[in-house]
Design a protein around this motif. Structure first.
Motif, PDB file in Angstrom:
ATOM      1  N   PRO A   8      49.501 -47.861 -25.685  1.00 32.02           N
ATOM      2  CA  PRO A   8      50.215 -46.864 -26.481  1.00 32.02           C
ATOM      3  C   PRO A   8      49.907 -46.949 -27.966  1.00 32.02           C
ATOM      4  CG  PRO A   8      51.739 -48.494 -25.605  1.00 32.02           C
ATOM      5  CD  PRO A   8      50.403 -48.744 -24.974  1.00 32.02           C
ATOM      6  N   TYR A   9      49.716 -48.151 -28.500  1.00 31.23           N
ATOM      7  CA  TYR A   9      49.425 -48.257 -29.918  1.00 31.23           C
ATOM      8  C   TYR A   9      48.059 -47.675 -30.241  1.00 31.23           C
ATOM      9  CZ  TYR A   9      53.515 -51.186 -30.368  1.00 31.23           C
ATOM     10  OH  TYR A   9      54.791 -51.651 -30.365  1.00 31.23           O
ATOM     11  N   ALA A  39      51.686 -41.255 -14.958  1.00 32.01           N
ATOM     12  CA  ALA A  39      51.042 -42.098 -13.947  1.00 32.01           C
ATOM     13  C   ALA A  39      50.652 -43.451 -14.542  1.00 32.01           C
ATOM     14  CB  ALA A  39      49.817 -41.399 -13.378  1.00 32.01           C
ATOM     15  N   ASP A  40      50.133 -43.457 -15.786  1.00 30.66           N
ATOM     16  CA  ASP A  40      49.800 -44.711 -16.450  1.00 30.66           C
ATOM     17  C   ASP A  40      51.047 -45.559 -16.674  1.00 30.66           C
ATOM     18  OD1 ASP A  40      47.132 -44.030 -16.537  1.00 30.66           O
ATOM     19  OD2 ASP A  40      47.181 -43.376 -18.635  1.00 30.66           O
ATOM     20  N   PHE A  41      52.129 -44.915 -17.068  1.00 28.08           N
ATOM     21  CA  PHE A  41      53.391 -45.617 -17.288  1.00 28.08           C
ATOM     22  C   PHE A  41      53.883 -46.255 -15.994  1.00 28.08           C
ATOM     23  CE2 PHE A  41      58.106 -45.335 -17.426  1.00 28.08           C
ATOM     24  CZ  PHE A  41      58.322 -46.299 -18.404  1.00 28.08           C
ATOM     25  N   ARG A  42      53.849 -45.479 -14.920  1.00 28.03           N
ATOM     26  CA  ARG A  42      54.298 -45.983 -13.614  1.00 28.03           C
ATOM     27  C   ARG A  42      53.421 -47.153 -13.157  1.00 28.03           C
ATOM     28  NH1 ARG A  42      54.295 -41.424  -9.863  1.00 28.03           N
ATOM     29  NH2 ARG A  42      56.227 -40.926 -10.915  1.00 28.03           N
ATOM     30  N   THR A  43      52.116 -47.038 -13.358  1.00 30.20           N
ATOM     31  CA  THR A  43      51.191 -48.101 -12.961  1.00 30.20           C
ATOM     32  C   THR A  43      51.465 -49.379 -13.748  1.00 30.20           C
ATOM     33  OG1 THR A  43      49.501 -46.459 -12.422  1.00 30.20           O
ATOM     34  CG2 THR A  43      48.757 -48.713 -12.765  1.00 30.20           C
ATOM     35  N   ALA A  44      51.704 -49.252 -15.041  1.00 32.59           N
ATOM     36  CA  ALA A  44      51.978 -50.428 -15.872  1.00 32.59           C
ATOM     37  C   ALA A  44      53.254 -51.127 -15.432  1.00 32.59           C
ATOM     38  CB  ALA A  44      52.075 -50.031 -17.339  1.00 32.59           C
ATOM     39  N   LEU A  45      54.301 -50.350 -15.123  1.00 29.39           N
ATOM     40  CA  LEU A  45      55.544 -50.962 -14.676  1.00 29.39           C
ATOM     41  C   LEU A  45      55.377 -51.633 -13.324  1.00 29.39           C
ATOM     42  CD1 LEU A  45      58.251 -48.371 -15.763  1.00 29.39           C
ATOM     43  CD2 LEU A  45      57.594 -50.506 -16.862  1.00 29.39           C
ATOM     44  N   GLN A  46      54.634 -51.002 -12.412  1.00 29.86           N
ATOM     45  CA  GLN A  46      54.410 -51.603 -11.100  1.00 29.86           C
ATOM     46  C   GLN A  46      53.575 -52.874 -11.214  1.00 29.86           C
ATOM     47  OE1 GLN A  46      52.703 -48.321  -8.965  1.00 29.86           O
ATOM     48  NE2 GLN A  46      54.701 -47.528  -8.304  1.00 29.86           N
ATOM     49  N   ASN A  71      53.173 -55.495 -22.148  1.00 27.61           N
ATOM     50  CA  ASN A  71      52.546 -54.178 -22.083  1.00 27.61           C
ATOM     51  C   ASN A  71      53.527 -53.146 -21.531  1.00 27.61           C
ATOM     52  OD1 ASN A  71      50.551 -52.241 -22.278  1.00 27.61           O
ATOM     53  ND2 ASN A  71      49.777 -52.646 -20.231  1.00 27.61           N
ATOM     54  N   ALA A  72      54.270 -53.511 -20.501  1.00 28.99           N
ATOM     55  CA  ALA A  72      55.260 -52.591 -19.934  1.00 28.99           C
ATOM     56  C   ALA A  72      56.348 -52.278 -20.959  1.00 28.99           C
ATOM     57  CB  ALA A  72      55.877 -53.190 -18.671  1.00 28.99           C
ATOM     58  N   GLU A  73      56.754 -53.277 -21.735  1.00 24.34           N
ATOM     59  CA  GLU A  73      57.771 -53.058 -22.762  1.00 24.34           C
ATOM     60  C   GLU A  73      57.261 -52.113 -23.856  1.00 24.34           C
ATOM     61  OE1 GLU A  73      60.557 -55.608 -25.881  1.00 24.34           O
ATOM     62  OE2 GLU A  73      58.984 -56.622 -24.772  1.00 24.34           O
ATOM     63  N   MET A  74      56.002 -52.273 -24.269  1.00 21.32           N
ATOM     64  CA  MET A  74      55.430 -51.382 -25.283  1.00 21.32           C
ATOM     65  C   MET A  74      55.359 -49.949 -24.760  1.00 21.32           C
ATOM     66  SD  MET A  74      52.390 -53.497 -27.253  1.00 21.32           S
ATOM     67  CE  MET A  74      51.199 -52.791 -26.180  1.00 21.32           C
ATOM     68  N   MET A  75      54.980 -49.800 -23.512  1.00 19.99           N
ATOM     69  CA  MET A  75      54.896 -48.459 -22.936  1.00 19.99           C
ATOM     70  C   MET A  75      56.284 -47.835 -22.823  1.00 19.99           C
ATOM     71  SD  MET A  75      51.842 -48.737 -20.192  1.00 19.99           S
ATOM     72  CE  MET A  75      51.563 -46.975 -20.128  1.00 19.99           C
ATOM     73  N   LEU A  76      57.279 -48.635 -22.454  1.00 21.51           N
ATOM     74  CA  LEU A  76      58.642 -48.123 -22.358  1.00 21.51           C
ATOM     75  C   LEU A  76      59.145 -47.676 -23.725  1.00 21.51           C
ATOM     76  CD1 LEU A  76      61.146 -47.595 -20.645  1.00 21.51           C
ATOM     77  CD2 LEU A  76      61.863 -49.933 -21.126  1.00 21.51           C
ATOM     78  N   GLU A  77      58.876 -48.461 -24.755  1.00 16.06           N
ATOM     79  CA  GLU A  77      59.285 -48.079 -26.106  1.00 16.06           C
ATOM     80  C   GLU A  77      58.598 -46.788 -26.542  1.00 16.06           C
ATOM     81  OE1 GLU A  77      58.459 -51.449 -28.582  1.00 16.06           O
ATOM     82  OE2 GLU A  77      60.086 -52.636 -27.716  1.00 16.06           O
ATOM     83  N   THR A  78      57.342 -46.622 -26.170  1.00 12.41           N
ATOM     84  CA  THR A  78      56.622 -45.400 -26.508  1.00 12.41           C
ATOM     85  C   THR A  78      57.239 -44.196 -25.813  1.00 12.41           C
ATOM     86  OG1 THR A  78      54.589 -46.652 -26.808  1.00 12.41           O
ATOM     87  CG2 THR A  78      54.359 -44.286 -26.484  1.00 12.41           C
ATOM     88  N   VAL A  79      57.561 -44.343 -24.535  1.00 16.05           N
ATOM     89  CA  VAL A  79      58.160 -43.248 -23.769  1.00 16.05           C
ATOM     90  C   VAL A  79      59.525 -42.880 -24.340  1.00 16.05           C
ATOM     91  CG1 VAL A  79      59.123 -42.641 -21.509  1.00 16.05           C
ATOM     92  CG2 VAL A  79      56.880 -43.688 -21.659  1.00 16.05           C
ATOM     93  N   VAL A  80      60.313 -43.870 -24.715  1.00 14.15           N
ATOM     94  CA  VAL A  80      61.632 -43.606 -25.295  1.00 14.15           C
ATOM     95  C   VAL A  80      61.491 -42.890 -26.634  1.00 14.15           C
ATOM     96  CG1 VAL A  80      63.677 -44.726 -26.290  1.00 14.15           C
ATOM     97  CG2 VAL A  80      62.821 -45.447 -24.067  1.00 14.15           C
TER      98      VAL A  80
END
Length: 98
Positions: A8-9, A39-46, A71-80
């Protein structure tokens, strides 16, 4: 972190050159980009969840678990952040006089 293919960065900080001869993106293209992001977000969390399970069960590399969870935390922060911007834009539209 580079194994996921989406950072995300990097995505937010990469300057994009706009080609004047190129037509604007169609709504279908924008929808596919959103679908790819989800899909990228879901893949990172899985992947983070699977890595955490592997570490807990089989004692796999704890550094890989920390990297996947970060990485999952960074993606979650980006989505939020994106969600908050969309809600803010919607509220601005509601405040506009008709």
């Amino acid at each position: 972190m580079s194994s996921l293919g989406f950072n995300p960065y990097t995505a937010l900080m990469t300057p994009r050159a706009v080609d004047a001869a190129k037509p604007a993106a169609t709504p279908e293209a924008a929808g596919s980009k959103i679908a790819e992001g989800v899909a990228d977000f879901r893949t990172a969390l899985q992947q983070a969840e699977q890595t955490a399970i592997n570490t807990a069960v089989s004692g796999a590399d704890p550094h890989a678990m920390v990297e996947a969870l970060t990485n999952a935390e960074m993606m979650l922060e980006t989505v939020v952040t994106i969600r908050d911007k969309v809600v803010e834009a919607y509220q601005e539209l509601l405040r506009m006089p008709v």
